[in-house]
Each structure stands twice: as C-alpha cells, then as structure tokens.
Design a protein around this motif. Sequence first.
Motif, mmCIF file in Angstrom:
data_model
loop_
_atom_site.group_PDB
_atom_site.id
_atom_site.type_symbol
_atom_site.label_atom_id
_atom_site.label_comp_id
_atom_site.label_asym_id
_atom_site.label_seq_id
_atom_site.Cartn_x
_atom_site.Cartn_y
_atom_site.Cartn_z
ATOM 1 N N SER A 35 9.649 68.064 50.667
ATOM 2 C CA SER A 35 9.318 67.141 49.166
ATOM 3 C C SER A 35 8.619 65.621 49.708
ATOM 4 N N ILE A 36 9.379 65.555 50.753
ATOM 5 C CA ILE A 36 8.774 64.255 50.925
ATOM 6 C C ILE A 36 7.157 64.196 52.235
ATOM 7 N N ALA A 37 6.990 65.715 52.712
ATOM 8 C CA ALA A 37 6.437 65.416 54.106
ATOM 9 C C ALA A 37 5.207 66.153 52.688
ATOM 10 N N PHE A 38 5.029 66.456 51.485
ATOM 11 C CA PHE A 38 4.508 66.829 50.836
ATOM 12 C C PHE A 38 3.445 65.692 49.882
ATOM 13 N N GLY A 39 4.464 64.834 49.421
ATOM 14 C CA GLY A 39 4.594 63.153 48.269
ATOM 15 C C GLY A 39 3.414 62.646 49.244
ATOM 16 N N ALA A 40 4.164 62.153 50.397
ATOM 17 C CA ALA A 40 3.605 61.609 51.477
ATOM 18 C C ALA A 40 1.486 61.694 51.681
ATOM 19 N N GLY A 41 1.752 63.195 52.394
ATOM 20 C CA GLY A 41 0.349 63.494 52.861
ATOM 21 C C GLY A 41 -0.319 63.496 51.415
ATOM 22 N N SER A 42 0.687 63.704 50.261
ATOM 23 C CA SER A 42 -0.310 63.553 49.048
ATOM 24 C C SER A 42 -1.269 62.155 48.875
ATOM 25 N N ALA A 43 -0.036 61.160 49.134
ATOM 26 C CA ALA A 43 -0.271 59.775 48.861
ATOM 27 C C ALA A 43 -1.738 59.487 50.027
ATOM 28 N N VAL A 44 -1.772 59.860 51.206
ATOM 29 C CA VAL A 44 -2.749 59.189 51.972
ATOM 30 C C VAL A 44 -4.088 60.260 51.982
ATOM 31 N N ALA A 45 -3.712 61.685 52.178
ATOM 32 C CA ALA A 45 -5.420 62.707 51.078
ATOM 33 C C ALA A 45 -5.405 62.091 50.294
ATOM 34 N N GLY A 46 -5.240 61.651 48.872
ATOM 35 C CA GLY A 46 -5.813 61.224 48.140
ATOM 36 C C GLY A 46 -6.442 59.627 47.938
ATOM 37 N N TYR A 47 -6.189 59.107 48.500
ATOM 38 C CA TYR A 47 -5.877 57.586 48.770
ATOM 39 C C TYR A 47 -7.406 57.658 50.020
ATOM 40 N N VAL A 48 -7.280 58.384 50.873
ATOM 41 C CA VAL A 48 -8.415 58.670 51.721
ATOM 42 C C VAL A 48 -9.717 59.182 50.928
ATOM 43 N N LEU A 49 -9.134 60.211 50.615
ATOM 44 C CA LEU A 49 -10.715 61.143 50.087
ATOM 45 C C LEU A 49 -11.266 60.121 48.473
ATOM 46 N N ALA A 50 -11.004 59.307 47.811
ATOM 47 C CA ALA A 50 -10.749 58.163 47.190
ATOM 48 C C ALA A 50 -11.957 57.262 47.910
ATOM 49 N N GLY A 51 -11.127 56.921 48.267
ATOM 50 C CA GLY A 51 -12.442 55.945 49.179
ATOM 51 C C GLY A 51 -12.866 55.870 49.830
ATOM 52 N N TYR A 52 -12.835 57.549 50.695
ATOM 53 C CA TYR A 52 -14.226 57.980 51.407
ATOM 54 C C TYR A 52 -14.577 59.095 50.790
ATOM 55 N N GLY A 53 -14.537 60.217 49.800
ATOM 56 C CA GLY A 53 -14.912 60.627 49.666
ATOM 57 C C GLY A 53 -16.219 60.669 49.460
ATOM 58 N N PRO A 54 -16.294 60.165 47.837
ATOM 59 C CA PRO A 54 -17.385 59.497 47.878
ATOM 60 C C PRO A 54 -19.246 58.815 48.809
ATOM 61 N N LEU A 55 -18.626 58.442 49.356
ATOM 62 C CA LEU A 55 -19.308 58.455 51.093
ATOM 63 C C LEU A 55 -19.658 58.903 51.603
ATOM 64 N N TRP A 56 -19.146 59.979 51.996
ATOM 65 C CA TRP A 56 -19.038 61.539 52.732
ATOM 66 C C TRP A 56 -19.926 62.053 51.756
ATOM 67 N N LEU A 57 -20.109 61.884 50.124
ATOM 68 C CA LEU A 57 -20.473 62.557 49.670
ATOM 69 C C LEU A 57 -22.771 62.889 49.891
ATOM 70 N N GLY A 58 -22.488 60.960 50.113
ATOM 71 C CA GLY A 58 -23.727 60.027 50.064
ATOM 72 C C GLY A 58 -23.954 59.691 48.561
ATOM 73 N N SER A 59 -22.506 58.843 47.880
ATOM 74 C CA SER A 59 -22.867 58.720 46.110
ATOM 75 C C SER A 59 -21.632 57.247 46.806
ATOM 76 N N SER A 60 -22.019 56.165 45.957
ATOM 77 C CA SER A 60 -21.555 54.802 45.637
ATOM 78 C C SER A 60 -20.810 54.717 45.173
ATOM 79 N N ASN A 61 -20.519 55.815 44.027
ATOM 80 C CA ASN A 61 -19.200 55.614 43.279
ATOM 81 C C ASN A 61 -17.963 55.827 43.750
ATOM 82 N N ALA A 62 -17.266 55.197 42.919
ATOM 83 C CA ALA A 62 -15.970 55.012 42.601
ATOM 84 C C ALA A 62 -15.007 56.407 42.060
#
Length: 95
Positions: A35-62
């Motif tokens: 549970s700790i691993a899933f929670g921490a992993g979800s938080a880190v992955a979600g934060y990284v995807l929110a910050g860099y995901g649109p840039l990786w897809l060529g968009s500048s939308n937040a």
Amino acid sequence: AFDAVGSIIVIAMFICPPAAARLMTNRLERQILWSIAFGAGSAVAGYVLAGYGPLWLGSSNAVSAAGMIATVSGLVLALACLYAPARSRMTAPGS
C-alpha cells in the motif's frame, strides 16, 4: 473545481492503494508495504505525468496534478484487479 479535485484525490488515495495491496497478498505486513509503495508510486508518477506529460505529447496545456495522481492510482488498482496473484485465491465467506 479545487474542492472537487481535492476530494477526488483523497478518496482515490484512501481506497486504491490499500485495495490494490489487498489483491497482491493476504499477509497484513506485506499489504501495508504494498500500500505504501502503491501510494508513493502513484503520487510520484502522477505528479511527473501532470508536469511533463503534456510536453511529451507536444501540448502546453496544464494538467491537474491531483487529478493525474488519482488517475494513476485508479490505473494501479485496475492493473491489480487484472493481474494480482492473490485475486484468484480469494473465496467468498462460507464457501
């Protein structure tokens, strides 16, 4: 909108990691670690995807970090429902 996303992430982080951990093992100590691993992993992955995901897809939308964390947490639970080793050993009470 902030109150809605805030409650969504709270509900997602209270339910998804422990539920996914329950599907991974039947031992309480390991469930807590999963549970700790899933929670921490979800938080880190979600934060990284929110910050860099649109840039990786060529968009500048937040993208909302809280919404993405909740989405990743839900995907972790969905994957655990499909592929977890302990899911096939569970039986209904009284069976």
